[in-house]
Design a protein around this motif. Structure first.
Motif, PDB file in Angstrom:
ATOM      1  N   ILE A  95       0.863  -1.284  -0.099  1.00  0.00           N
ATOM      2  CA  ILE A  95       0.033  -0.119   0.046  1.00  0.00           C
ATOM      3  C   ILE A  95       0.820   1.280   0.066  1.00  0.00           C
ATOM      4  O   ILE A  95       1.867   1.398   0.926  1.00  0.00           O
ATOM      5  CB  ILE A  95      -1.090  -0.056   1.154  1.00  0.00           C
ATOM      6  N   GLU A  96       0.581   1.935  -0.966  1.00  0.00           N
ATOM      7  CA  GLU A  96       1.448   3.367  -1.206  1.00  0.00           C
ATOM      8  C   GLU A  96       0.413   4.396  -0.467  1.00  0.00           C
ATOM      9  O   GLU A  96      -0.487   4.580  -1.066  1.00  0.00           O
ATOM     10  CB  GLU A  96       1.969   3.650  -2.435  1.00  0.00           C
ATOM     11  N   VAL A  97       1.006   5.293   0.365  1.00  0.00           N
ATOM     12  CA  VAL A  97       0.322   6.478   1.104  1.00  0.00           C
ATOM     13  C   VAL A  97       1.145   7.531   0.907  1.00  0.00           C
ATOM     14  O   VAL A  97       2.357   7.544   1.265  1.00  0.00           O
ATOM     15  CB  VAL A  97      -0.090   6.034   2.395  1.00  0.00           C
ATOM     16  N   THR A  98       0.674   8.699   0.172  1.00  0.00           N
ATOM     17  CA  THR A  98       1.600   9.777   0.150  1.00  0.00           C
ATOM     18  C   THR A  98       1.851  10.400   1.571  1.00  0.00           C
ATOM     19  O   THR A  98       0.924  10.551   2.518  1.00  0.00           O
ATOM     20  CB  THR A  98       0.779  10.905  -0.899  1.00  0.00           C
ATOM     21  N   GLU A  99       2.942  11.212   1.532  1.00  0.00           N
ATOM     22  CA  GLU A  99       3.363  11.970   2.927  1.00  0.00           C
ATOM     23  C   GLU A  99       2.246  12.885   3.255  1.00  0.00           C
ATOM     24  O   GLU A  99       1.846  12.910   4.454  1.00  0.00           O
ATOM     25  CB  GLU A  99       4.764  12.440   2.902  1.00  0.00           C
ATOM     26  N   SER A 100       1.752  13.538   2.215  1.00  0.00           N
ATOM     27  CA  SER A 100       0.740  14.575   2.463  1.00  0.00           C
ATOM     28  C   SER A 100      -0.632  14.091   3.105  1.00  0.00           C
ATOM     29  O   SER A 100      -1.243  14.688   3.864  1.00  0.00           O
ATOM     30  CB  SER A 100       0.348  15.447   1.186  1.00  0.00           C
ATOM     31  N   ALA A 101      -0.936  12.746   2.611  1.00  0.00           N
ATOM     32  CA  ALA A 101      -2.096  12.041   3.320  1.00  0.00           C
ATOM     33  C   ALA A 101      -2.131  12.084   4.753  1.00  0.00           C
ATOM     34  O   ALA A 101      -3.034  12.239   5.589  1.00  0.00           O
ATOM     35  CB  ALA A 101      -2.332  10.740   2.546  1.00  0.00           C
ATOM     36  N   TYR A 102      -0.632  11.948   5.465  1.00  0.00           N
ATOM     37  CA  TYR A 102      -0.468  11.774   6.913  1.00  0.00           C
ATOM     38  C   TYR A 102      -0.781  13.293   7.448  1.00  0.00           C
ATOM     39  O   TYR A 102      -1.149  13.322   8.817  1.00  0.00           O
ATOM     40  CB  TYR A 102       0.711  11.294   7.281  1.00  0.00           C
ATOM     41  N   THR A 103      -0.543  14.233   6.885  1.00  0.00           N
ATOM     42  CA  THR A 103      -0.625  15.409   7.266  1.00  0.00           C
ATOM     43  C   THR A 103      -2.102  16.333   7.709  1.00  0.00           C
ATOM     44  O   THR A 103      -2.073  17.054   8.440  1.00  0.00           O
ATOM     45  CB  THR A 103      -0.002  16.548   6.554  1.00  0.00           C
TER      46      THR A 103
ATOM     47  N   MET B 140       5.305   4.793   2.249  1.00  0.00           N
ATOM     48  CA  MET B 140       5.451   6.383   2.280  1.00  0.00           C
ATOM     49  C   MET B 140       5.959   7.011   0.894  1.00  0.00           C
ATOM     50  O   MET B 140       7.067   6.992   0.732  1.00  0.00           O
ATOM     51  CB  MET B 140       5.906   7.174   3.465  1.00  0.00           C
ATOM     52  N   ASP B 141       4.884   7.353   0.067  1.00  0.00           N
ATOM     53  CA  ASP B 141       5.190   7.893  -1.315  1.00  0.00           C
ATOM     54  C   ASP B 141       5.363   9.391  -1.357  1.00  0.00           C
ATOM     55  O   ASP B 141       4.995  10.088  -0.544  1.00  0.00           O
ATOM     56  CB  ASP B 141       3.946   7.567  -2.126  1.00  0.00           C
ATOM     57  N   ASP B 142       6.339   9.826  -2.267  1.00  0.00           N
ATOM     58  CA  ASP B 142       6.509  11.125  -2.386  1.00  0.00           C
ATOM     59  C   ASP B 142       6.866  11.919  -1.274  1.00  0.00           C
ATOM     60  O   ASP B 142       6.828  13.012  -0.836  1.00  0.00           O
ATOM     61  CB  ASP B 142       5.045  12.181  -2.785  1.00  0.00           C
TER      62      ASP B 142
ATOM     63  N   LEU C 292      10.435   4.178   2.921  1.00  0.00           N
ATOM     64  CA  LEU C 292      10.209   5.593   2.724  1.00  0.00           C
ATOM     65  C   LEU C 292      10.674   5.685   1.145  1.00  0.00           C
ATOM     66  O   LEU C 292      11.718   5.187   0.733  1.00  0.00           O
ATOM     67  CB  LEU C 292      11.476   6.462   3.422  1.00  0.00           C
ATOM     68  N   LYS C 293       9.816   6.033   0.461  1.00  0.00           N
ATOM     69  CA  LYS C 293       9.973   6.388  -0.940  1.00  0.00           C
ATOM     70  C   LYS C 293      10.525   8.115  -1.288  1.00  0.00           C
ATOM     71  O   LYS C 293       9.646   8.613  -1.132  1.00  0.00           O
ATOM     72  CB  LYS C 293       8.702   6.067  -1.444  1.00  0.00           C
ATOM     73  N   LEU C 294      11.463   8.032  -1.903  1.00  0.00           N
ATOM     74  CA  LEU C 294      12.090   9.216  -2.077  1.00  0.00           C
ATOM     75  C   LEU C 294      11.357   9.917  -3.502  1.00  0.00           C
ATOM     76  O   LEU C 294      11.360   9.293  -4.664  1.00  0.00           O
ATOM     77  CB  LEU C 294      13.475   9.406  -2.429  1.00  0.00           C
ATOM     78  N   ASP C 295      10.797  11.117  -3.475  1.00  0.00           N
ATOM     79  CA  ASP C 295      10.062  11.697  -4.499  1.00  0.00           C
ATOM     80  C   ASP C 295      11.201  11.982  -5.563  1.00  0.00           C
ATOM     81  O   ASP C 295      12.584  12.103  -5.322  1.00  0.00           O
ATOM     82  CB  ASP C 295       9.477  13.111  -3.941  1.00  0.00           C
ATOM     83  N   MET C 296      10.991  11.656  -6.715  1.00  0.00           N
ATOM     84  CA  MET C 296      11.692  11.892  -7.892  1.00  0.00           C
ATOM     85  C   MET C 296      12.650  13.393  -7.880  1.00  0.00           C
ATOM     86  O   MET C 296      13.555  13.576  -8.683  1.00  0.00           O
ATOM     87  CB  MET C 296      11.080  11.590  -9.378  1.00  0.00           C
ATOM     88  N   GLY C 297      11.890  14.283  -7.271  1.00  0.00           N
ATOM     89  CA  GLY C 297      12.439  15.494  -7.310  1.00  0.00           C
ATOM     90  C   GLY C 297      13.907  15.642  -6.496  1.00  0.00           C
ATOM     91  O   GLY C 297      14.755  16.456  -6.962  1.00  0.00           O
TER      92      GLY C 297
ATOM     93  N   LEU D 281      15.091   5.538  11.321  1.00  0.00           N
ATOM     94  CA  LEU D 281      13.907   5.192  11.800  1.00  0.00           C
ATOM     95  C   LEU D 281      13.898   3.349  11.256  1.00  0.00           C
ATOM     96  O   LEU D 281      12.801   2.751  11.823  1.00  0.00           O
ATOM     97  CB  LEU D 281      13.003   5.651  10.644  1.00  0.00           C
ATOM     98  N   GLY D 282      14.878   2.720  10.756  1.00  0.00           N
ATOM     99  CA  GLY D 282      15.165   1.431  10.480  1.00  0.00           C
ATOM    100  C   GLY D 282      14.057   0.841   9.274  1.00  0.00           C
ATOM    101  O   GLY D 282      13.467  -0.198   9.462  1.00  0.00           O
ATOM    102  N   VAL D 283      13.994   1.709   8.548  1.00  0.00           N
ATOM    103  CA  VAL D 283      13.094   1.629   7.194  1.00  0.00           C
ATOM    104  C   VAL D 283      13.766   1.296   6.064  1.00  0.00           C
ATOM    105  O   VAL D 283      14.902   2.008   5.831  1.00  0.00           O
ATOM    106  CB  VAL D 283      11.902   2.473   7.141  1.00  0.00           C
ATOM    107  N   LYS D 284      13.395   0.687   4.944  1.00  0.00           N
ATOM    108  CA  LYS D 284      13.942   0.683   3.529  1.00  0.00           C
ATOM    109  C   LYS D 284      13.467   1.907   2.948  1.00  0.00           C
ATOM    110  O   LYS D 284      12.641   2.594   3.140  1.00  0.00           O
ATOM    111  CB  LYS D 284      13.448  -0.541   2.829  1.00  0.00           C
ATOM    112  N   THR D 285      14.376   2.046   1.896  1.00  0.00           N
ATOM    113  CA  THR D 285      13.994   3.162   0.894  1.00  0.00           C
ATOM    114  C   THR D 285      14.022   2.834  -0.510  1.00  0.00           C
ATOM    115  O   THR D 285      14.624   1.796  -0.943  1.00  0.00           O
ATOM    116  CB  THR D 285      15.306   4.288   1.017  1.00  0.00           C
ATOM    117  N   VAL D 286      13.218   3.667  -1.053  1.00  0.00           N
ATOM    118  CA  VAL D 286      12.943   3.401  -2.682  1.00  0.00           C
ATOM    119  C   VAL D 286      12.990   4.769  -3.007  1.00  0.00           C
ATOM    120  O   VAL D 286      12.570   5.631  -2.941  1.00  0.00           O
ATOM    121  CB  VAL D 286      11.593   2.789  -2.911  1.00  0.00           C
TER     122      VAL D 286
END
Length: 567
Positions: free
Chosen positions: A433-441, A463-465, A484-489, A514-519
């Motif tokens: 499940i990909e959830v954008t960072e902004s959704a959490y805010t 966590m997308d974007d 944690l998914k790095l935004d292409m920017g 945080l002990g999480v993987k990255t994309v």
């Protein structure tokens, strides 16, 4: 309501009889006292004092013209000077028929000649006059917005209809004004301050339309509608408002945007015309300053295009026009990069419009609340695709699907996702499940609760974007996610900009803490790939390996993985 007041509460309306002849006063009282509470005055001066004292409860005045001290004409003149007294109807009583016209011109509501030969006629005319004025006063009380003194919306729309009916040849404009970030003004300065802002804007609008045969209303909390004669320079209103607000509020920056529909098409329904001007207003993206936008042919075409997309969504889903594409994600921290998972993306192959860019239709569906229908379709297709590949190739390629804040807050969302996975006969660990960072805010606690439930059920959360949602580091540390998914920017310039590279290094430090993987997404060239691998990024996706492809083309990546794993 009238029936309730009269029959349940047994209240009598109050009438003031003004006559210097005692016999006349008593006769009228006798005639009316069964139906009304009657007060008596012997001259205009006494009557005026009673009227001022009881103006809140007085329903009618019966007035003789020929009296000492203050006669009927002088009495009418005094009443006309006070708004609160003018609301009380006055019926003139006199034997002089020639006085009728003069009395009516001075504000009298009706005229009853003496003598009172038929009491029932007198009572009927009194009753009708009272009801007429009560209705008029009620309309007056509900006609305008008490805060801005502009028309209420329903009355405004009625006036617009009347303007078109009585002057169909007159060119008209629609102006829509919206206060930028009004909720912030309310929160920072308080309701009293915000209400004063609305009042001052309403005042400017009233002054502007006064000589332009226009009407205006406050359509919502901070949005104003104006319908007026065609103006060559409508931005004059915007300038006037800004100058006035600066005078009233000093250095406080209150900005307003304005949408203009010039020379409206009167063949359109009235609501549709205002929607056009509102569309122009909402097209102004920079909410930090006031601006003006005009509804034009291009905007009209865009609106029609978007309307068509919305109307054909369900048919597109039913006919399979929406095709799910898959972009591979490769694990790069092994000796040889290997296929790890994929992201499900959608393409619309419209039979008449051709391939439609997802950035176009997704934003339209999000804006109009239709995105959930498409999301559900993609989720199901992706889940069954995972199951199909697993059965045919003997390997699990997890697929991640995007969910929005709206999806997460939908009642039964968790149950729905679980049902999809169960029907596809795959495990929750095979479905990301990909959830954008902004959704959490926004609605953060509710979102966190839902995402927490998904993780407890074995779903993998990405966590997308990351980097675009402006969440605080303190907040990041408490959010439930696995990747944690790095935004292409972040990725785009790392091979040519040391600052961009340093930003990625900081993000990697956060992920490690945080002990999480990255994309990293949006990887296009080998220099980016090498730097990301060196920095410890776990997975990458982007054109460096492949653009998103249909499921049948994606199978080539799976076959390569199967062959590699054998050796």
């Amino acid at each position: 309501m009238k029936e309730f007041v009269e029959t349940r509460l047994k209240l009598k309306r109050r009438i003031l009889v003004v006559d210097d002849e005692e016999i006349e006063r008593r006769m009228l009282k006798k005639m009316l006292e069964n139906d009304y509470e009657v007060f008596l005055a012997a001259d205009g001066k006494e009557a005026l004092a009673i009227m001022k004292e009881k103006h809140d409860t007085l329903s009618l005045v019966l007035l003789d013209l020929m009296m000492p001290n203050l006669d009927g004409y002088d009495f009418l003149n005094e009443v006309g000077k006070k708004d609160y007294l003018e609301k009380i109807p006055v019926i003139v009583l006199t034997a002089d028929n020639s006085a009728e016209v003069k009395s009516l011109k001075m504000g009298a509501a009706d005229f009853i000649p003496k003598p009172y030969d038929v009491p029932e006629v007198v009572r009927t005319r009194i009753n009708k006059t009272i009801l007429l004025y009560e209705s008029r006063n009620l309309i007056s009380a509900t006609k305008t917005d008490s805060l801005t003194v502009l028309l209420q919306r329903d009355y405004f729309m009625n006036y617009v209809t009347m303007a078109d009916h009585y002057a169909p040849e007159q060119d008209r404009d629609i102006l829509v004004l919206d206060i930028n970030r009004f909720h912030v003004i309310n929160e920072i300065h308080g309701r009293s301050y915000a209400n004063k802002v609305l009042y001052e804007i309403g005042l400017c609008i009233s002054n502007f339309i006064a000589d332009k045969y226009g009407v205006a209303c406050r359509n919502s909390a901070d949005c104003f509608y104006i319908y007026l004669m065609h103006q060559e320079n409508p931005q004059e209103l915007l300038w006037n408002i800004h100058l006035h607000l600066e005078d009233v509020f000093g250095e406080d920056k209150i900005s307003i945007r304005m949408g203009v529909y010039s020379n409206v098409d009167k063949t359109l329904e009235i609501e549709k015309r205002f929607d056009c001007a509102l569309l122009a207003c909402n097209s102004i993206k920079d909410t930090h300053k006031g601006d003006i936008a005009y509804y034009d042919v291009a905007m009209h075409k865009k609106e029609n295009y978007e309307e068509r997309l919305m109307s054909e969504l369900e048919r597109g889903i039913a006919e399979g026009q929406f095709e799910v594409y898959y972009q591979p994600k490769y694990s790069i921290q092994t000796e040889k990069a290997s296929l790890a998972s994929a992201e499900a993306l959608v393409r619309w192959k419209h039979p008449e419009l051709g391939t439609i860019n997802p950035d176009t239709f997704i934003s339209v569906f999000e804006k109009n609340g239709l995105i959930q229908k498409l999301d559900h379709y993609i989720w199901k297709k992706a889940a069954f695709q995972v199951a199909d590949w697993k059965e045919r190739f003997g390997v699990t390629i997890p697929v991640s699907v995007n969910v929005s804040r709206i999806d997460l807050l939908e009642p039964g969302f968790v149950e729905n996702v679980c049902k999809i996975v169960k029907e596809a006969k795959i495990s929750s660990s095979e479905y990301f499940i990909e959830v954008t960072e902004s959704a959490y805010t926004e609605d953060s606690q509710n979102i966190i609760n839902v995402v927490g439930q998904l993780r407890c059920l074995g779903f993998h959360i990405e966590m997308d974007d990351f980097g675009t949602g402006y969440s605080s580091l303190n907040m990041i540390s408490s959010l439930p996610f696995d990747v944690l998914k790095l935004d292409m920017g972040f990725v785009r310039h790392i091979h040519e900009d040391s600052k961009a590279l340093r930003m990625v290094e900081i993000v990697m430090e956060i992920a490690q803490m945080l002990g999480v993987k990255t994309v990293a997404e949006g990887v296009e060239v080998e220099a980016q790939y090498e730097l990301l691998r060196k920095l410890g990024v776990d997975l990458i996706q982007g054109y460096y390996y492949s653009r998103p492809v249909p499921a049948v083309d994606f199978e080539a990546f799976i076959k390569d993985k199967v062959e590699y794993d054998k050796h």
